[in-house]
Write a protein that holds these residues in place. Structure first.
Motif, PDB file in Angstrom:
ATOM      1  N   PRO A   1       0.814  -1.230   0.000  1.00 44.09           N
ATOM      2  CA  PRO A   1       0.000   0.000   0.000  1.00 44.09           C
ATOM      3  C   PRO A   1       0.840   1.270   0.000  1.00 44.09           C
ATOM      4  N   MET A   2       2.016   1.239   0.641  1.00 45.31           N
ATOM      5  CA  MET A   2       2.884   2.413   0.619  1.00 45.31           C
ATOM      6  C   MET A   2       3.340   2.726  -0.806  1.00 45.31           C
ATOM      7  N   ILE A   3       3.745   1.686  -1.536  1.00 44.78           N
ATOM      8  CA  ILE A   3       4.178   1.883  -2.920  1.00 44.78           C
ATOM      9  C   ILE A   3       3.029   2.445  -3.762  1.00 44.78           C
ATOM     10  N   GLU A   4       1.852   1.922  -3.547  1.00 42.85           N
ATOM     11  CA  GLU A   4       0.698   2.415  -4.321  1.00 42.85           C
ATOM     12  C   GLU A   4       0.432   3.885  -4.029  1.00 42.85           C
ATOM     13  N   ARG A   5       0.520   4.275  -2.764  1.00 44.11           N
ATOM     14  CA  ARG A   5       0.281   5.682  -2.425  1.00 44.11           C
ATOM     15  C   ARG A   5       1.359   6.589  -3.018  1.00 44.11           C
ATOM     16  N   LEU A   6       2.605   6.168  -2.910  1.00 50.95           N
ATOM     17  CA  LEU A   6       3.696   7.006  -3.412  1.00 50.95           C
ATOM     18  C   LEU A   6       3.663   7.092  -4.936  1.00 50.95           C
ATOM     19  N   ARG A   7       3.301   6.010  -5.600  1.00 48.82           N
ATOM     20  CA  ARG A   7       3.213   6.064  -7.055  1.00 48.82           C
ATOM     21  C   ARG A   7       2.102   7.018  -7.481  1.00 48.82           C
ATOM     22  N   ALA A   8       0.994   6.982  -6.774  1.00 48.37           N
ATOM     23  CA  ALA A   8      -0.095   7.911  -7.091  1.00 48.37           C
ATOM     24  C   ALA A   8       0.347   9.357  -6.864  1.00 48.37           C
ATOM     25  N   LEU A   9       1.120   9.559  -5.816  1.00 48.67           N
ATOM     26  CA  LEU A   9       1.602  10.903  -5.504  1.00 48.67           C
ATOM     27  C   LEU A   9       2.501  11.418  -6.632  1.00 48.67           C
ATOM     28  N   CYS A  10       3.374  10.549  -7.146  1.00 49.80           N
ATOM     29  CA  CYS A  10       4.240  10.946  -8.257  1.00 49.80           C
ATOM     30  C   CYS A  10       3.426  11.213  -9.522  1.00 49.80           C
ATOM     31  N   ASN A  11       2.439  10.358  -9.779  1.00 49.76           N
ATOM     32  CA  ASN A  11       1.606  10.570 -10.964  1.00 49.76           C
ATOM     33  C   ASN A  11       0.912  11.914 -10.941  1.00 49.76           C
ATOM     34  N   GLU A  12       0.453  12.308  -9.759  1.00 46.40           N
ATOM     35  CA  GLU A  12      -0.218  13.606  -9.630  1.00 46.40           C
ATOM     36  C   GLU A  12       0.699  14.752 -10.005  1.00 46.40           C
ATOM     37  N   ARG A  13       1.991  14.589  -9.751  1.00 44.61           N
ATOM     38  CA  ARG A  13       2.957  15.667  -9.971  1.00 44.61           C
ATOM     39  C   ARG A  13       3.772  15.483 -11.246  1.00 44.61           C
ATOM     40  N   GLY A  14       3.431  14.516 -12.052  1.00 39.81           N
ATOM     41  CA  GLY A  14       4.160  14.295 -13.283  1.00 39.81           C
ATOM     42  C   GLY A  14       5.566  13.777 -13.073  1.00 39.81           C
ATOM     43  N   LEU A  15       5.785  13.061 -11.978  1.00 40.29           N
ATOM     44  CA  LEU A  15       7.095  12.504 -11.657  1.00 40.29           C
ATOM     45  C   LEU A  15       7.072  10.990 -11.801  1.00 40.29           C
ATOM     46  N   GLU A  16       8.234  10.427 -11.901  1.00 42.89           N
ATOM     47  CA  GLU A  16       8.352   8.983 -12.014  1.00 42.89           C
ATOM     48  C   GLU A  16       8.636   8.381 -10.655  1.00 42.89           C
ATOM     49  N   PHE A  17       7.984   7.246 -10.377  1.00 43.98           N
ATOM     50  CA  PHE A  17       8.216   6.531  -9.129  1.00 43.98           C
ATOM     51  C   PHE A  17       8.650   5.106  -9.447  1.00 43.98           C
ATOM     52  N   GLY A  18       9.517   4.573  -8.612  1.00 45.91           N
ATOM     53  CA  GLY A  18       9.925   3.184  -8.754  1.00 45.91           C
ATOM     54  C   GLY A  18      10.542   2.670  -7.477  1.00 45.91           C
TER      55      GLY A  18
ATOM     56  N   ILE B   1       7.402  -8.511  -6.892  1.00 48.21           N
ATOM     57  CA  ILE B   1       6.881  -7.164  -7.143  1.00 48.21           C
ATOM     58  C   ILE B   1       6.234  -7.101  -8.531  1.00 48.21           C
ATOM     59  N   ALA B   2       6.885  -7.699  -9.524  1.00 45.27           N
ATOM     60  CA  ALA B   2       6.329  -7.674 -10.879  1.00 45.27           C
ATOM     61  C   ALA B   2       4.965  -8.349 -10.924  1.00 45.27           C
ATOM     62  N   GLU B   3       4.832  -9.469 -10.207  1.00 45.16           N
ATOM     63  CA  GLU B   3       3.546 -10.160 -10.181  1.00 45.16           C
ATOM     64  C   GLU B   3       2.487  -9.319  -9.482  1.00 45.16           C
ATOM     65  N   ARG B   4       2.860  -8.739  -8.347  1.00 37.57           N
ATOM     66  CA  ARG B   4       1.868  -7.966  -7.579  1.00 37.57           C
ATOM     67  C   ARG B   4       1.394  -6.722  -8.324  1.00 37.57           C
ATOM     68  N   PHE B   5       2.294  -6.075  -9.045  1.00 44.59           N
ATOM     69  CA  PHE B   5       1.929  -4.839  -9.734  1.00 44.59           C
ATOM     70  C   PHE B   5       1.761  -5.042 -11.242  1.00 44.59           C
ATOM     71  N   ASP B   6       1.649  -6.303 -11.628  1.00 44.61           N
ATOM     72  CA  ASP B   6       1.368  -6.644 -13.018  1.00 44.61           C
ATOM     73  C   ASP B   6       2.371  -6.018 -13.984  1.00 44.61           C
ATOM     74  N   GLY B   7       3.626  -5.896 -13.543  1.00 39.27           N
ATOM     75  CA  GLY B   7       4.699  -5.397 -14.405  1.00 39.27           C
ATOM     76  C   GLY B   7       4.686  -3.909 -14.637  1.00 39.27           C
ATOM     77  N   THR B   8       3.788  -3.197 -13.985  1.00 41.71           N
ATOM     78  CA  THR B   8       3.678  -1.755 -14.264  1.00 41.71           C
ATOM     79  C   THR B   8       4.591  -0.903 -13.401  1.00 41.71           C
ATOM     80  N   LEU B   9       5.137  -1.475 -12.331  1.00 42.68           N
ATOM     81  CA  LEU B   9       5.974  -0.697 -11.430  1.00 42.68           C
ATOM     82  C   LEU B   9       7.416  -0.711 -11.919  1.00 42.68           C
ATOM     83  N   ARG B  10       8.002   0.460 -12.023  1.00 45.87           N
ATOM     84  CA  ARG B  10       9.386   0.568 -12.479  1.00 45.87           C
ATOM     85  C   ARG B  10      10.329   0.005 -11.409  1.00 45.87           C
ATOM     86  N   MET B  11      11.308  -0.767 -11.837  1.00 47.01           N
ATOM     87  CA  MET B  11      12.288  -1.326 -10.913  1.00 47.01           C
ATOM     88  C   MET B  11      13.689  -0.958 -11.377  1.00 47.01           C
TER      89      MET B  11
END
Length: 998
Positions: free
Chosen positions: A285-302, A341-351
């Motif tokens: 859930p922390m990763i999901e929140r931080l990724r959403a936060l980056c998306n809001e600001r046009g930043l990349e999260f990984g 991580i890839a399985e949980r986020f369906d490959g969409t999370l940058r690593m």
């Protein structure tokens, strides 16, 4: 002093680079300069990287010269060494030295920059501008084709201090900082030093050094604080943000089971980090929140996976209590976490990936959508930064395109391969000692470790080069100079020469034994007919008792030297244990006969079927000398307390001569753990009627004396290892064994087996004992030869007994030994009797073409078992491992006029005594950062060091040598300095002035 790094100014950095590249074609010693295609780049952070890999936060990203060296070798993504609130002298005092051990899997006990934060900032800015300039000036690639990624730690309080905040802001925009302005001003003032760079380009160099950051928190940092830090970096600092995730997310049981299954059961750690670290349930859930936060600001999260894994110091690996593991042992954990991580986020999370990445897996990682990938351990090994150039070559076919997602299925496959394949698997047995004894010479340190570790000091690099060039007859001639039995040793030798092979640190040892056999087989037809009986040139006449390897080799060396020799062999044919005992699946009879033919080619006489029981009788026959080379044929004492047992040699002889006469039943137990025991077990598997062969040994396989490959062969043949069992009595088809446990190490260094009080029953229709044969002493006793308390002859250094004219060689003087040891004894005896020197081919070790040897450095082989050429590094021609493995470029190879080899000098101001060069120095007591001639930059450093070296002063050079300090004029050939030292100083002053930093 050598543990204090002295960052060099931008003017020195650039004049060094420009001068070295234009005069020598290298940059900080790196020969393999990579030129990237500017049209092919991977978009990241609104920037571009020409290659999807680079260097991880660590020793290789600490100083400006390190970053430049990585850039010229192909790195384009730089995770800068972590900065934190504690820095400089305060931090350095907490880092024990040496702090890096990268001999196999790697360990370190350093974690962030030892510079002050402002100094670290200056290094990164200088490197940023320097890489821009050389990219344009020398055409290395697009000046905007690389990325610097910050790394900060370790808690919120530290990251938000004014010092770290200023660092972050300065990296985001360095335009108002002194270091950036000085770098730009120097370049403008020195445009005459450039041919391509012009003022317009200088004006275009962006001060925006980094727009991304990796949050690197300490183990045990609470989830809320990790998220708080990341939120600060995203919201307050506007940075593209990666959060480091550790293998502890996998859980203790998974990590322990995985490492144990791959042979890393000795790596010690408990579960406290797994309990205290970020938990999977909190991470997702922390990763999901931080990724959403980056998306809001046009930043990349990984997420960053993962530089290190904390383990305990239990074997004095480093001078600390805890250390961080990396390299091939970390890869199975890191890729497993990536798969999860890839399985949980369906490959969409940058690593962003680091753990255990190297030339073996880089293309797989990137192809699976995991990038950028950063490396550390692999470039801390011989080859160093130049390994990056090979990695670059492996990725040239991959398209440069934006991240569109990772492939969970492929990553899961990579994780499964890592956990169950052989790429990350530790050998069964502990790694052998890989250093040769002795101190590191201050000059002329080049040596061939393989030759040193060979009992006969074979001219190995010489015949390897001949094999590589297809000169098989020449190769065989080089071999025969010191080795009378190339077919036997080319097949059966335990090849301890490979223990010290420097290729062990790169991929796997050179196949020295196999190359020797190839030379023997392909060179025999040309060489053998040219061998002829040697004219007698000695009044001595030698009787050799025993026609096995020791006797054959002795006859060969003696007759080649012109000393008449006669072999007396009680069997009807020559060859000894090799002919009559060693199984045919190990060596063919025709190969044995070829060795016999080579040994007899110089005119030795042979009397087979003759039992010698009196030395005096031989002397009465006119022999001046008697060499006893009878082998170790006497059976070992009874092992079982009850029941019948077969002797190993008797069994092997019968199995070879008439296997149909053996009736072993269905279940054979072999007692022992040496090479002979493996031969017995494998031979027993081939006897009709045998269904199971079990090998009983009181320790585990890790401590068996057999060679690693012999263990593997036995396992492949289906032999079952029954470890930690001590045999007792055999009764009615069952062998009772005491169950043992491993206690403290004994005198041999192996853990002592101790009884547990338990017993087990092992099915046994036959028991064969292979625990060490004994020397037959009747001939020695009748001749009055003195014996030791081990029951073997007492001999001098030249293998003479106490009886005049009686010599002892091979198993007869050692107990059961190897063929190559028998040859070594034979050479000693022959040289003592004949006065001949069997060293005529030693000059072949040195390759007259220095550049050819240099070209072999760095590349990692992917299939070491089928490589052509041999992969020999040509160590006696060019070693320079200490140069390659130094992250800071503090060891420098200096070309000497009129000399084939280069001399090594150590630059004091660029060294922090990490100790990595000492790990890979071939000498057991070698510490290049202490032992090599040292260049000092200032009086204070000179006075605070004990290194032998020199400092430029008015009127000459100030030199410390053998504890004495004086000023010399090295241009004066009679100044009193040793010639090698004097000429090295001359070369530095004349051709490497940039090392002097005046």
């Amino acid at each position: 002093m050598s543990d204090i790094m002295r960052p060099i100014g931008f003017d020195h950095l650039m004049t060094w680079i420009l001068d070295e590249y234009r005069t020598k074609g290298t940059v900080f010693g790196e020969q393999r300069v990579v030129r990237c295609d500017p049209e092919r780049a991977f978009p990241i952070f609104d920037e571009r990287i020409e290659t999807p890999f680079g260097m991880a936060a660590g020793p290789n990203t600490q100083l400006a010269q390190n970053l430049v060296a990585g850039y010229v070798c192909g790195a384009r993504f730089f995770e800068l060494k972590t900065v934190q609130k504690m820095d400089g002298a305060e931090l350095s005092a907490c880092v024990p030295k040496p702090c890096i051990l990268a001999s196999d899997e790697a360990y370190n006990c350093e974690w962030s920059t030892e510079l002050t934060v402002p100094q670290a900032f200056a290094e990164y800015v200088k490197a940023w501008v320097a890489c821009k300039l050389i990219a344009r000036e020398f055409g290395f690639g697009d000046p905007d084709g690389f990325v610097f990624n910050m790394s900060v730690g370790y808690d919120y309080e530290g990251i938000t201090t004014p010092k770290i905040d200023a660092y972050i802001e300065g990296m985001k925009d360095a335009s108002d900082t002194e270091v950036f302005k000085e770098a730009i001003a120097w370049t403008r003032d020195h445009l005459d030093l450039f041919e391509v760079v012009d003022e317009a380009f200088v004006d275009s160099i962006t001060p925006h050094v980094s727009a991304s950051i990796t949050e690197s928190t300490l183990h045990g940092c609470p989830p809320a604080e990790i998220e708080k830090i990341a939120t600060h970096l995203i919201c307050e600092k506007g940075l593209n943000t990666y959060v480091k995730c550790n293998p502890t997310l996998l859980g203790y049981e998974f990590a322990r089971t995985t490492l144990d299954g791959l042979g890393y059961d000795y790596v010690a750690f408990d579960d406290h980090h797994f309990v205290e670290d970020l938990q999977w349930a909190d991470a997702v859930p922390m990763i999901e929140r931080l990724r959403a936060l980056c998306n809001e600001r046009g930043l990349e999260f990984g997420v960053k996976l993962t530089n290190t894994f904390p383990v305990d110091v239990t074997r004095s690996e480093l001078p600390s209590e805890e250390m961080y593991m990396s390299g091939r042992s970390l890869y199975p954990l890191s890729i497993a976490l990536a798969a999860k991580i890839a399985e949980r986020f369906d490959g969409t999370l940058r690593m962003s990936y680091s753990g255990g990445a190297d030339a073996h897996n880089m293309a797989d990682l990137v192809s699976a959508g995991i990038w950028p990938v950063t490396v550390a351990t692999t470039i801390l090994k011989p080859g160093g930064y130049e390994r990056l150039s090979q990695i670059m070559g492996l990725l040239t076919e991959l398209p440069g395109e934006a991240f569109t997602g990772a492939d969970p299925e492929r990553i899961a496959e990579l994780a499964d391969e890592a956990a169950h394949g052989d790429a990350c698997r530790k050998p069964i047995k502990p790694l052998p000692e890989r250093h040769i004894p002795g101190e590191l010479p201050i000059t002329d340190c080049f040596t061939a470790p393989c030759r040193h570790d060979c009992p006969i000091h074979q001219d190995i690099p010489g015949y390897l080069r001949a094999v590589d060039e297809g000169r098989y007859a020449d190769a065989l001639r080089i071999v025969l100079e010191r080795n009378a039995l190339p077919f036997m040793t080319g097949t059966l030798c335990p090849h301890h020469c490979t223990d010290a092979c420097m290729r062990n640190y790169v991929d796997a040892h050179v196949l020295i034994r196999e190359a020797k056999l190839e030379a023997a087989k392909r060179g025999f037809a040309a060489v053998a007919p040219a061998l002829a009986a040697t004219e007698k040139s000695s009044d001595r006449r030698v009787a050799i008792v025993g026609g096995g390897p020791a006797g054959l080799a002795c006859a060969c060396f003696l007759t080649r030297a012109g000393v008449p020799a006669t072999i007396f062999e009680r069997a009807e044919s020559l060859g000894g244990v090799v002919r009559h005992v060693i199984p045919g699946f190990r060596i063919a009879d025709e190969d044995i006969q070829k060795d016999i033919d080579l040994c007899l080619a110089y005119g030795a006489e042979v009397r087979c079927g003759v039992e010698v029981d009196s030395v005096d009788a031989l002397k009465d026959e006119g022999f001046t000398d008697v060499v006893v080379a009878t082998g170790a044929w006497a059976p070992a004492p009874q092992v079982l307390s009850e029941g019948g047992e077969l002797d190993a040699l008797e069994f092997l002889a019968q199995a070879k001569e008439s296997p149909e006469t053996l009736d072993l039943g269905t279940d054979v137990v072999v007692i022992g753990g040496g090479n002979t025991a493996m031969d017995v077990a494998r031979a027993a598997k081939r006897i009709p009627g045998v269904e199971n062969v079990r090998l009983v040994y009181r320790r585990n396989r890790r401590y068996m004396p057999a060679e690693e490959e012999e263990l593997v062969f036995a396992l492949e043949d289906g032999v079952e290892f029954m470890e930690l069992l001590s045999p007792g009595k055999l009764h009615e088809g069952s062998l009772t064994c005491d169950v043992m446990a491993l206690g403290a190490p004994d005198a041999s260094g192996r853990r002592r087996p101790e009884p547990t009080g338990e017993t087990v029953e092992v099915p046994a229709t036959s028991v064969i004992v292979a625990v060490g044969e004994k020397v037959e002493c009747g001939l020695f006793e009748s001749a009055g030869v003195e014996l030791t308390d081990r029951g073997i002859p007492a001999v001098s250094a030249n293998l003479a007994s106490n009886v005049e004219g009686v010599w002892v060689s091979g198993d007869a003087r050692r107990g059961p030994a190897t063929i190559v040891e028998a040859i070594a004894d034979a050479a000693v005896v022959a040289a003592s009797i004949s006065g001949c020197d069997f060293n005529g081919q030693s000059a072949q070790n040195i390759d007259p073409e220095y550049g050819r040897a240099l070209a072999t450095r760095g590349d990692v082989a992917h299939d070491c078992g089928h490589c052509t050429p041999t992969r020999c590094l040509g160590c006696p021609t060019v070693c320079e491992a200490c140069v390659e493995v130094c992250p800071n470029r503090a060891n420098v190879a200096v070309r000497m006029p009129g000399m084939r080899q280069r001399q090594i000098v150590h630059v004091d101001g660029m060294c922090n005594e990490c100790g990595n060069c000492a790990v890979f120095c071939p000498y057991s007591e070698g510490r290049p950062y202490k032992d090599k001639l040292t260049v000092f930059w200032g009086e204070e450093d000179f006075e605070n060091s004990e290194n032998e070296g020199f400092l430029e002063v008015d009127g000459g050079v100030k030199v410390r040598l053998d504890g004495q300090v004086a000023v010399f004029d090295p241009d004066d050939g009679d100044c009193g300095l040793p010639d090698g030292v004097r000429r090295t100083i001359q070369a530095v002053r004349r051709d490497y002035a940039y090392l002097l930093c005046r």
